[in-house]
Motif scaffolding. Sequence first.
Motif, PDB file in Angstrom:
ATOM      1  N   SER A  94       0.815  -1.198   0.000  1.00 34.39           N
ATOM      2  CA  SER A  94       0.000   0.000   0.000  1.00 34.39           C
ATOM      3  C   SER A  94       0.855   1.256   0.000  1.00 34.39           C
ATOM      4  N   ARG A  95       2.170   1.065   0.098  1.00 34.97           N
ATOM      5  CA  ARG A  95       3.038   2.227   0.161  1.00 34.97           C
ATOM      6  C   ARG A  95       3.399   2.688  -1.244  1.00 34.97           C
ATOM      7  N   ALA A  96       3.680   3.982  -1.359  1.00 32.70           N
ATOM      8  CA  ALA A  96       4.104   4.505  -2.645  1.00 32.70           C
ATOM      9  C   ALA A  96       5.414   3.850  -3.048  1.00 32.70           C
ATOM     10  N   SER A  97       5.523   3.460  -4.295  1.00 29.93           N
ATOM     11  CA  SER A  97       6.803   2.929  -4.745  1.00 29.93           C
ATOM     12  C   SER A  97       7.048   3.301  -6.202  1.00 29.93           C
ATOM     13  N   PRO A 132      -0.341   5.919 -14.045  1.00 28.07           N
ATOM     14  CA  PRO A 132      -1.344   5.994 -12.991  1.00 28.07           C
ATOM     15  C   PRO A 132      -2.732   6.166 -13.594  1.00 28.07           C
ATOM     16  N   CYS A 133      -3.690   5.439 -13.043  1.00 29.74           N
ATOM     17  CA  CYS A 133      -5.055   5.477 -13.555  1.00 29.74           C
ATOM     18  C   CYS A 133      -5.635   6.886 -13.353  1.00 29.74           C
ATOM     19  N   GLY A 134      -6.192   7.441 -14.416  1.00 25.70           N
ATOM     20  CA  GLY A 134      -6.719   8.795 -14.343  1.00 25.70           C
ATOM     21  C   GLY A 134      -8.015   8.870 -13.555  1.00 25.70           C
ATOM     22  N   VAL A 135      -8.755   7.759 -13.523  1.00 23.40           N
ATOM     23  CA  VAL A 135     -10.062   7.761 -12.868  1.00 23.40           C
ATOM     24  C   VAL A 135      -9.909   7.812 -11.343  1.00 23.40           C
ATOM     25  N   CYS A 136      -9.032   6.965 -10.807  1.00 26.57           N
ATOM     26  CA  CYS A 136      -8.889   6.897  -9.342  1.00 26.57           C
ATOM     27  C   CYS A 136      -7.637   7.624  -8.878  1.00 26.57           C
ATOM     28  N   ARG A 137      -6.941   8.278  -9.803  1.00 24.06           N
ATOM     29  CA  ARG A 137      -5.675   8.985  -9.518  1.00 24.06           C
ATOM     30  C   ARG A 137      -4.653   8.051  -8.887  1.00 24.06           C
ATOM     31  N   GLY A 138      -4.646   6.805  -9.340  1.00 30.28           N
ATOM     32  CA  GLY A 138      -3.602   5.884  -8.904  1.00 30.28           C
ATOM     33  C   GLY A 138      -3.860   5.171  -7.588  1.00 30.28           C
ATOM     34  N   ARG A 184     -13.822  -1.873  -2.843  1.00 33.53           N
ATOM     35  CA  ARG A 184     -14.460  -1.291  -4.023  1.00 33.53           C
ATOM     36  C   ARG A 184     -13.404  -0.833  -5.018  1.00 33.53           C
ATOM     37  N   PRO A 185     -12.835  -1.814  -5.740  1.00 31.69           N
ATOM     38  CA  PRO A 185     -11.770  -1.454  -6.675  1.00 31.69           C
ATOM     39  C   PRO A 185     -12.291  -0.529  -7.780  1.00 31.69           C
ATOM     40  N   CYS A 186     -11.425   0.347  -8.208  1.00 33.20           N
ATOM     41  CA  CYS A 186     -11.752   1.241  -9.324  1.00 33.20           C
ATOM     42  C   CYS A 186     -12.063   0.397 -10.553  1.00 33.20           C
ATOM     43  N   PRO A 187     -13.241   0.591 -11.168  1.00 27.41           N
ATOM     44  CA  PRO A 187     -13.595  -0.256 -12.308  1.00 27.41           C
ATOM     45  C   PRO A 187     -12.693  -0.008 -13.513  1.00 27.41           C
ATOM     46  N   SER A 188     -12.109   1.154 -13.589  1.00 23.79           N
ATOM     47  CA  SER A 188     -11.314   1.493 -14.768  1.00 23.79           C
ATOM     48  C   SER A 188      -9.989   0.717 -14.785  1.00 23.79           C
ATOM     49  N   CYS A 189      -9.335   0.584 -13.626  1.00 19.04           N
ATOM     50  CA  CYS A 189      -8.033  -0.102 -13.580  1.00 19.04           C
ATOM     51  C   CYS A 189      -8.132  -1.409 -12.799  1.00 19.04           C
ATOM     52  N   GLU A 210      -5.841  -1.867  -9.756  1.00 16.78           N
ATOM     53  CA  GLU A 210      -4.384  -1.863  -9.887  1.00 16.78           C
ATOM     54  C   GLU A 210      -3.790  -0.478  -9.646  1.00 16.78           C
ATOM     55  N   GLY A 211      -4.569   0.545  -9.888  1.00 23.32           N
ATOM     56  CA  GLY A 211      -4.050   1.905  -9.730  1.00 23.32           C
ATOM     57  C   GLY A 211      -3.296   2.396 -10.953  1.00 23.32           C
TER      58      GLY A 211
END
Length: 365
Positions: free
Chosen positions: A106-109, A140-146, A192-197, A200-201
Amino acid sequence: MPRDYYEILGVPRSATDPELKKAYRQLAMQFHPDRNRGDKDAEDRFKEVSEAYGVLSDPEKRAHFDRFGTVGSTAGGGFTDTGFGTLFEDIFENFFSGGSRSSRRSRASHGEDLQYELKITLEEAASGVETKIQIPRLEPCGVCRGTGVESGSQLETCDFCRGRGEVRRTHGFLTVAQPCPKCQGAGQLNRRPCPSCRGEGRQRSERLLSVKIPAGIEDGMQLRLSGEGSGGINGGPAGDLYVLVRIREHEIFARDGVDLYCDLPVAFPQLALGAEVEVPVLDGTVKLRIPPGSQPGQVLKLKGKGMPHLRQRGHGDAGYRLILEVPQKLNAKQREALLAFEAASKQERGPLALAFLERMKKLFG
Ligand SMILES: [Zn+2]
Ligand SMILES: [Zn+2]
């Protein structure tokens, strides 16, 4: 730039696979980003040793490197993920699982570094070239901003490990920490995963980049485009893109550093009498003077007609190796002329022939 992977790992060229692995583990642990927070040098070293191990642990890549001193890449100009992330996980999977890495996922990498093989012509290498390349990469997914989470929703703390990311199991005297099976070590759940990605982010995308290849570049050199690799995870920085330059074989010229060479077929009278012939250079043709009495195999040079120095002024030379071509058939007139030539030169021997006769005399008395 091509580097010596053996030197980077500090092993001899004869190192066995277990020796390589041991050397890699030691260095990777020493320079691991988790142990050297914010230390850019350590991070570079970590990438370097990972890259070296990635090459040398692959028998095919290692053989290629041993032979050519470069990394062979996928044929035909594709892209390869240099895979620092996965390599790291392979080797250290069990190593840190008991440590402080409970929320790694869950950490930024960093995003992955990518490599793109770009083929250019020798002419383009001589003049330099600006070209567009299409890079498939993760962004990075534009819908969920990563974040990977549907908008309006949030990550939840994992109820199985209570957010620790690891579970402890006791075997007799031993307590072993393992990544939580429910959240895979993240400590958080994405309900509730982002449907667009799909949570995955990041998403596959293609990006058109402009690359400027400097004049004088050599085959196998790499250009680093900082931040043009795959996008980071959870807001982490993007990886880098390495453009590996491959120069196509040329119809006429072979290259040796900044010098160019070609074989130039000539006839005996041109060598004996001297001649002026038209020869190719990279941007056209020029006249080359063959001095009288030139010998087969001799190389005549045109100063400054070779490749440019990389990021420096001046050019190398173009060399023309004189290849004597003897006619396989003679017409009557040629035959007559050659017989007359032979008759006229019977008493005269060149320095090579005279020296040879001397040696024969010594040998056979
Ligand atoms: Zn998304
Ligand atoms: Zn969990």
